[in-house]
Design a protein around this motif. Sequence first.
Motif, PDB file in Angstrom:
ATOM      1  N   GLU A  41       0.731  -1.158  -0.061  1.00 37.17           N
ATOM      2  CA  GLU A  41       0.037  -0.103  -0.009  1.00 37.17           C
ATOM      3  C   GLU A  41       0.963   1.166   0.005  1.00 37.17           C
ATOM      4  N   PHE A  43       2.085   4.693   1.356  1.00 39.66           N
ATOM      5  CA  PHE A  43       2.041   5.692   2.328  1.00 39.66           C
ATOM      6  C   PHE A  43       3.152   6.556   2.520  1.00 39.66           C
ATOM      7  N   ALA A  55       1.681  -3.829   3.677  1.00 41.13           N
ATOM      8  CA  ALA A  55       0.230  -3.346   4.000  1.00 41.13           C
ATOM      9  C   ALA A  55       0.076  -3.359   5.649  1.00 41.13           C
ATOM     10  N   LYS A  56      -0.555  -2.473   6.036  1.00 45.21           N
ATOM     11  CA  LYS A  56      -0.753  -2.243   7.613  1.00 45.21           C
ATOM     12  C   LYS A  56      -1.462  -3.355   8.315  1.00 45.21           C
ATOM     13  N   ASP A  57      -2.241  -4.072   7.495  1.00 44.82           N
ATOM     14  CA  ASP A  57      -2.800  -5.208   8.269  1.00 44.82           C
ATOM     15  C   ASP A  57      -2.176  -6.636   8.084  1.00 44.82           C
ATOM     16  N   LYS A  58      -0.857  -6.475   7.478  1.00 48.26           N
ATOM     17  CA  LYS A  58      -0.066  -7.785   7.223  1.00 48.26           C
ATOM     18  C   LYS A  58       1.301  -7.569   8.003  1.00 48.26           C
ATOM     19  N   LYS A  73       9.012  -4.112   7.823  1.00 43.81           N
ATOM     20  CA  LYS A  73       8.042  -3.341   8.200  1.00 43.81           C
ATOM     21  C   LYS A  73       7.979  -1.981   6.961  1.00 43.81           C
ATOM     22  N   GLY A  74       6.958  -1.385   6.493  1.00 45.68           N
ATOM     23  CA  GLY A  74       6.860  -0.359   5.714  1.00 45.68           C
ATOM     24  C   GLY A  74       7.566  -0.693   4.394  1.00 45.68           C
ATOM     25  N   ASN A 108      -6.443  -6.441  14.513  1.00 43.47           N
ATOM     26  CA  ASN A 108      -6.377  -5.712  13.046  1.00 43.47           C
ATOM     27  C   ASN A 108      -5.447  -6.431  12.116  1.00 43.47           C
ATOM     28  N   ILE A 109      -4.831  -7.280  12.429  1.00 44.54           N
ATOM     29  CA  ILE A 109      -3.871  -7.987  11.395  1.00 44.54           C
ATOM     30  C   ILE A 109      -4.450  -9.456  10.741  1.00 44.54           C
TER      31      ILE A 109
END
Length: 158
Positions: A41, A43, A55-58, A73-74, A108-109
């Motif tokens: 995603e 950002f 993605a923030k949910d992964k 991360k990121g 949320n993951i």
Amino acid sequence: MANIEEIQALIKARQPIIWINTYEERRVYSELIKSPIVGMEKFKGNNGDEVDGIAKDKILFLWSGTQGLIQIKGDEWRHYDSMPPEDPRTLQPVNALQTLLVFKVQKNISNVICIMRDLHTSMTIPMPGRKLRDIATHLSRTNKTIIIVGPSNKIPDE
């Protein structure tokens, strides 16, 4: 190599451990990153530019015999090969697997993926294979999946 859709179906079915027999580690990593399995995603990067990131949910972990277990991360996915070990104890595959086992997943993951490179070289000794069997049931009840990538097709009999 299995295609991304097959891997995605296995993960959705909560297959805890997936073994991909290939020399093409980078290609597997790249394909997984670009797929909905890991997901990308947009950002804001450190310099304010828009960048592609995990993605923030992964949650994505990588393991190798030289880096141990590292969480990507990121936009770190671009330079994972130069990342230092986060915990030197996880250079040992059994310790890395235990770290994955106790890793707490927040609500949320959607999934946790761990790509393990070099693990095939450790499968000639009993401990890593035993640990994989020990945690497989736990992993299948969670949204954690281990993807083993390596050139060997010598999966232990047990």
